[in-house]
Motif scaffolding. Sequence first.
Motif, short mmCIF file in Angstrom:
data_model
loop_
_atom_site.label_atom_id
_atom_site.label_comp_id
_atom_site.label_asym_id
_atom_site.label_seq_id
_atom_site.Cartn_x
_atom_site.Cartn_y
_atom_site.Cartn_z
N PRO A 58 0.80 -1.23 0.00
CA PRO A 58 0.00 0.00 0.00
C PRO A 58 0.83 1.28 0.00
CG PRO A 58 -0.11 -1.06 2.13
CD PRO A 58 0.63 -1.99 1.22
N LYS A 59 2.03 1.23 0.57
CA LYS A 59 2.87 2.43 0.63
C LYS A 59 4.16 2.16 -0.14
CE LYS A 59 0.88 4.33 4.68
NZ LYS A 59 1.01 5.36 5.64
N CYS A 60 4.11 2.36 -1.41
CA CYS A 60 5.31 2.17 -2.21
C CYS A 60 6.11 3.46 -2.24
CB CYS A 60 4.94 1.73 -3.63
SG CYS A 60 4.13 3.01 -4.61
N TYR A 61 7.39 3.32 -2.54
CA TYR A 61 8.27 4.48 -2.65
C TYR A 61 9.04 4.38 -3.96
CZ TYR A 61 7.25 5.25 2.23
OH TYR A 61 6.59 5.48 3.41
N PRO A 62 9.09 5.45 -4.73
CA PRO A 62 9.84 5.41 -6.00
C PRO A 62 11.30 5.03 -5.76
CG PRO A 62 8.56 7.43 -5.83
CD PRO A 62 8.48 6.75 -4.49
N GLY A 63 11.82 4.22 -6.65
CA GLY A 63 13.21 3.80 -6.54
C GLY A 63 13.39 2.50 -5.79
N ASN A 64 12.40 2.09 -5.00
CA ASN A 64 12.49 0.80 -4.34
C ASN A 64 12.22 -0.30 -5.36
OD1 ASN A 64 12.98 2.09 -1.98
ND2 ASN A 64 11.05 1.53 -0.99
N GLY A 65 12.47 -1.52 -5.00
CA GLY A 65 12.22 -2.65 -5.89
C GLY A 65 10.76 -2.72 -6.29
N THR A 66 10.52 -3.11 -7.51
CA THR A 66 9.15 -3.24 -7.99
C THR A 66 8.90 -4.69 -8.39
OG1 THR A 66 9.83 -2.62 -10.22
CG2 THR A 66 9.00 -0.87 -8.82
N PRO A 67 7.78 -5.24 -7.97
CA PRO A 67 7.52 -6.65 -8.28
C PRO A 67 7.10 -6.86 -9.74
CG PRO A 67 5.68 -5.70 -7.07
CD PRO A 67 6.76 -4.65 -7.13
N LEU A 68 7.55 -7.97 -10.29
CA LEU A 68 7.04 -8.43 -11.59
C LEU A 68 5.98 -9.47 -11.27
CD1 LEU A 68 10.42 -8.89 -13.47
CD2 LEU A 68 8.80 -7.03 -13.71
N LEU A 69 4.83 -9.30 -11.84
CA LEU A 69 3.71 -10.18 -11.53
C LEU A 69 3.34 -11.02 -12.75
CD1 LEU A 69 1.50 -7.59 -9.64
CD2 LEU A 69 2.99 -9.32 -8.63
N THR A 70 2.77 -12.17 -12.49
CA THR A 70 2.27 -13.03 -13.56
C THR A 70 0.83 -13.41 -13.24
OG1 THR A 70 2.95 -15.10 -12.49
CG2 THR A 70 4.58 -14.01 -13.92
N HIS A 71 0.24 -14.14 -14.16
CA HIS A 71 -1.13 -14.63 -13.96
C HIS A 71 -1.22 -15.51 -12.71
CE1 HIS A 71 1.06 -17.48 -16.46
NE2 HIS A 71 0.30 -18.42 -15.93
N GLN A 72 -0.15 -16.23 -12.41
CA GLN A 72 -0.16 -17.10 -11.22
C GLN A 72 -0.27 -16.29 -9.94
OE1 GLN A 72 3.50 -19.10 -12.13
NE2 GLN A 72 2.42 -20.86 -12.99
N ASP A 73 0.42 -15.15 -9.89
CA ASP A 73 0.31 -14.29 -8.71
C ASP A 73 -1.11 -13.81 -8.51
OD1 ASP A 73 3.12 -14.31 -8.07
OD2 ASP A 73 3.42 -12.89 -9.72
N LEU A 74 -1.74 -13.40 -9.59
CA LEU A 74 -3.10 -12.85 -9.47
C LEU A 74 -4.12 -13.92 -9.11
CD1 LEU A 74 -3.15 -10.39 -12.49
CD2 LEU A 74 -2.86 -9.85 -10.08
N VAL A 75 -3.98 -15.10 -9.70
CA VAL A 75 -4.96 -16.15 -9.46
C VAL A 75 -4.73 -16.82 -8.10
CG1 VAL A 75 -5.83 -18.39 -10.26
CG2 VAL A 75 -5.39 -16.55 -11.91
N TYR A 76 -3.50 -17.24 -7.83
CA TYR A 76 -3.23 -18.02 -6.62
C TYR A 76 -3.01 -17.16 -5.39
CZ TYR A 76 -2.80 -21.64 -10.11
OH TYR A 76 -3.05 -22.50 -11.15
N ASN A 77 -2.38 -16.00 -5.53
CA ASN A 77 -2.13 -15.14 -4.37
C ASN A 77 -3.19 -14.06 -4.20
OD1 ASN A 77 0.20 -16.61 -4.07
ND2 ASN A 77 1.52 -15.07 -4.98
#
Length: 129
Positions: A58-77
């Motif tokens: 919820p509180k992201c900060y520019p320059g920090n790591g950004t997640p790469l997401l896939t369909h598996q993340d959205l469906v299972y997580n």
Amino acid sequence: MRKKIFIIILIVILIVIASVLFVAIRNYKIQEQNTKRYEEIKKDIDTELKRYMYVIAPKCYPGNGTPLLTHQDLVYNGGMDKEKLLDVDGKSYCKVYIKTKCVEIGKWDWKIFISCKDYTDKEYIEWAE
């Protein structure tokens, strides 16, 4: 005799032209329907991401790591309904790859790329390989 042969050849040519036009129009309509479905899939993913990204970070900060997401993340997580990823054939499912980025404190931006049976976005990357 020549007139009969000419008329027969003309009729055959007209039938061939009509057949080619019919197939071309039919393929265009199918392609248009498929494109609408792929846009609908991307819209559903975007809607799901609006919820998912603010739950996991919820509180992201520019320059920090950004997640790469896939369909598996959205469906299972994330609990996204898998049926929203159903391809135009009604049997297979589209794969999804999402580049996320924190653009300002607490604000996410992302790009969605999909790969389906007969369609793949140009920038889609297969992470399983």
